[in-house]
Structure formats: C-alpha cells, structure tokens
Design a protein around this motif. Structure first.
Motif, PDB file in Angstrom:
ATOM      1  N   ASN A 239       0.892  -1.163   0.000  1.00  0.00           N
ATOM      2  CA  ASN A 239       0.000   0.000   0.000  1.00  0.00           C
ATOM      3  C   ASN A 239       0.921   1.201   0.000  1.00  0.00           C
TER       4      ASN A 239
ATOM      5  N   GLU B  94      15.777   1.908   5.986  1.00  0.00           N
ATOM      6  CA  GLU B  94      14.347   1.904   5.652  1.00  0.00           C
ATOM      7  C   GLU B  94      13.944   0.501   5.184  1.00  0.00           C
TER       8      GLU B  94
ATOM      9  N   PRO C 256      10.993   0.187   1.000  1.00  0.00           N
ATOM     10  CA  PRO C 256      10.900   1.553   0.450  1.00  0.00           C
ATOM     11  C   PRO C 256       9.870   1.694  -0.673  1.00  0.00           C
TER      12      PRO C 256
ATOM     13  N   ASP D  99      14.620 -10.305   2.003  1.00  0.00           N
ATOM     14  CA  ASP D  99      13.475 -10.409   2.903  1.00  0.00           C
ATOM     15  C   ASP D  99      13.966  -9.962   4.279  1.00  0.00           C
ATOM     16  N   ILE D 100      13.369  -8.925   4.814  1.00  0.00           N
ATOM     17  CA  ILE D 100      13.837  -8.377   6.092  1.00  0.00           C
ATOM     18  C   ILE D 100      13.772  -9.428   7.204  1.00  0.00           C
TER      19      ILE D 100
ATOM     20  N   PRO E 292       4.942  -3.608   5.697  1.00  0.00           N
ATOM     21  CA  PRO E 292       3.915  -4.528   5.205  1.00  0.00           C
ATOM     22  C   PRO E 292       3.204  -5.126   6.405  1.00  0.00           C
TER      23      PRO E 292
END
Ligand code: SAM
Length: 255
Positions: free
Chosen positions: A10, A35, A38, A80-81, A102
C-alpha cells in the motif's frame, strides 16, 4: 501502478503526510537510517535529501530495480527483512530504523528487531492503528497482550499520529498510525529472558483463564503470596513488572 498483495503493498501518495513522517523522523547527516520496504521511494527521497547514511531493504525485485534506476546513489539491499542478518550492516553507529511496514509481517518483524536492539537507536513505523494500540496498551484493557508486554519491556512506545486509508494507493481497509519505539537505555531485566518470554506467551495464549491455571508449572499456589499476586488475576491484569517478577522468582526457585 502494479501492486503485489502478498508483499503488503500500500503505497503512500499523500505528499503532505510523507513530509510529516520525514519531519517526525528528522534524520541528520551524521546518522545511519535503515528503511524497510521503500516501495517506489515515497519516503526514501526525503530521507536521501537529509544526506543521512541510508540503506534500504526491499523484497520485491522489480521495485528494487526501479529504485536503483531512479535513486542511483541509494544502497538497495534486495532481501526479505525477516531473513536479513543485521550484522551485515556497518556497526559504527546505531541504526535508526524506519518503514511503512507490510502489515502481514509487522509483528514478527518487531520481535526480530527486539533481538537486535543493541544496534538500534530508534524505530519509526507505520502500522495498522490496531497494532499500534496493542503495542501501547495498558494492563486491564482489551488491547493489552503479549505484544504490549514485550514492546514495553524493550522500548518506550509512543503513538504519534493516525493516518487515514486515503493516504495510500491502493486504499487499505483500515486506519494506520505512526509509532515511535525507543529502546530503553536502562530497564528492569528479566534474568532469564527466554523464560520471561515463555511465561508472557503462555499467559496470553490462555487469556481467559486465571493465571493460577495458565501459569501452572511456573508458579504454584504458595508462590502467589510471595509475588503479591491475586490468584484470580488473568493475563491482562498483570503489569510488565508482575511478569518480570514471576520470571525472576521462577528462575530463583529453580537455581
Ligand atoms: N514505503 C513505501 C511507501 O510508503 O509507499 C511502500 C510501503 S508498502 C506498505 C511495504 C513495502 O515493503 C513494499 O514495497 C513491499 O514490497 C516491501 N516488503 C514486503 N515484505 C517485505 C519483506 N519481507 N522484506 C522487505 N521488504 C518487504
């Protein structure tokens, strides 16, 4: 604009709001900002303009490629964080972690960040308002739960402002909010952190039961007096200090 639902995309498009978020973070040129997610770089561009040391982590390979083209000076880490090893980043400075997260991964991500707090100066996140309300909730309120206890154990948590669905494309169904999490410089420590986490998780997994039932195995009837706890209390009635006391008492009894 193509969006991938599975990545919780979004995108922020309200420029006034994006400026308000950047002003709130107020990055300085001598700071290291990370961040998460982003996207198309709505907030990223303002962070870059502050001249801080900025790294971004984006899972979507198309968005990562787009960012490398549109903001060439940016260090884009395509990852992938949830799998990311924070020690890969230079550790000369503590990180300021930011992101319009997310929503599908926000809670596991926050727990992962709690394990890396030694490297973190502060965190500013956009989350669902409902999640922010859970983070900051007081005992004996409906929103109070495991996330509240664990967040408040590690951090000073403040809800800064709400963000309406219209600020995003596509428009989410729910209202969002910005939360600031400031790791506590000094805190009352649980001597056995794993045990503390286990006790909190177990209490709230049976939140309708009294703690006399849900915490059987950790504390016996005779321990309630020593801990100054009412046997009829439920998980939501216990303060952070109560949970630390139970964990430390159990550790002491076991030793
Ligand atoms: N920051 C942008 C904005 O505000 O317009 C995008 C925010 S969008 C809510 C979340 C972003 O996180 C998306 O760009 C998405 O691809 C990315 N993302 C989702 N899951 C991720 C993960 N596990 N690791 C890193 N990035 C992720």
């Amino acid at each position: 604009m193509r969006t991938r639902k599975r990545f919780g995309q979004n995108f922020l498009h309200d420029q006034n709001l994006i400026c308000k978020i950047a002003d709130t973070i107020n990055p300085q040129s001598d700071q290291h900002v990370l961040e998460i997610g982003p996207g198309h770089g709505a907030l990223t561009r303002l962070l870059v303009a502050s001249d801080c040391h900025l790294d971004v982590i984006e899972i979507d390979r198309d968005l990562a490629a787009e960012l490398r083209l549109t903001i060439p000076q940016l260090n884009v880490i395509e990852a992938d964080i949830l799998d990311f090893d924070f020690t890969q980043l230079p550790t000369d400075q503590r990180l300021r972690v930011v992101g319009n997260l997310p929503y599908n991964i926000s809670t596991p991500l926050i727990f992962k960040l709690f394990e890396n707090l030694d490297n973190i100066q502060d965190m500013h996140f956009m989350l669902q308002l409902e999640v922010v309300n859970r983070i900051i909730a007081d005992p004996s309120t409906p929103d109070y739960g495991r996330l509240s206890v664990m967040s408040q154990y590690y951090c000073q948590a403040d809800k800064l402002f709400a963000v309406p669905p219209d600020a995003f494309v596509p428009r989410p169904k729910v209202t969002s909010a910005i939360v600031r999490l400031l790791p506590k410089e000094s805190r009352e420590e649980a001597t056995d952190l794993k045990l503390f986490e286990k006790i909190v998780a177990q209490a709230f997994s049976m939140r309708r039961k009294t703690i006399r039932n849900s915490l059987k195995g950790f504390i016996d009837d005779s321990d309630f007096l020593a801990l100054d706890l009412d046997q009829k209390s439920r998980a939501e009635n216990l303060t952070l200090q109560n949970y630390i006391d139970i964990a430390n008492y159990s550790t002491k009894q076991a030793s």
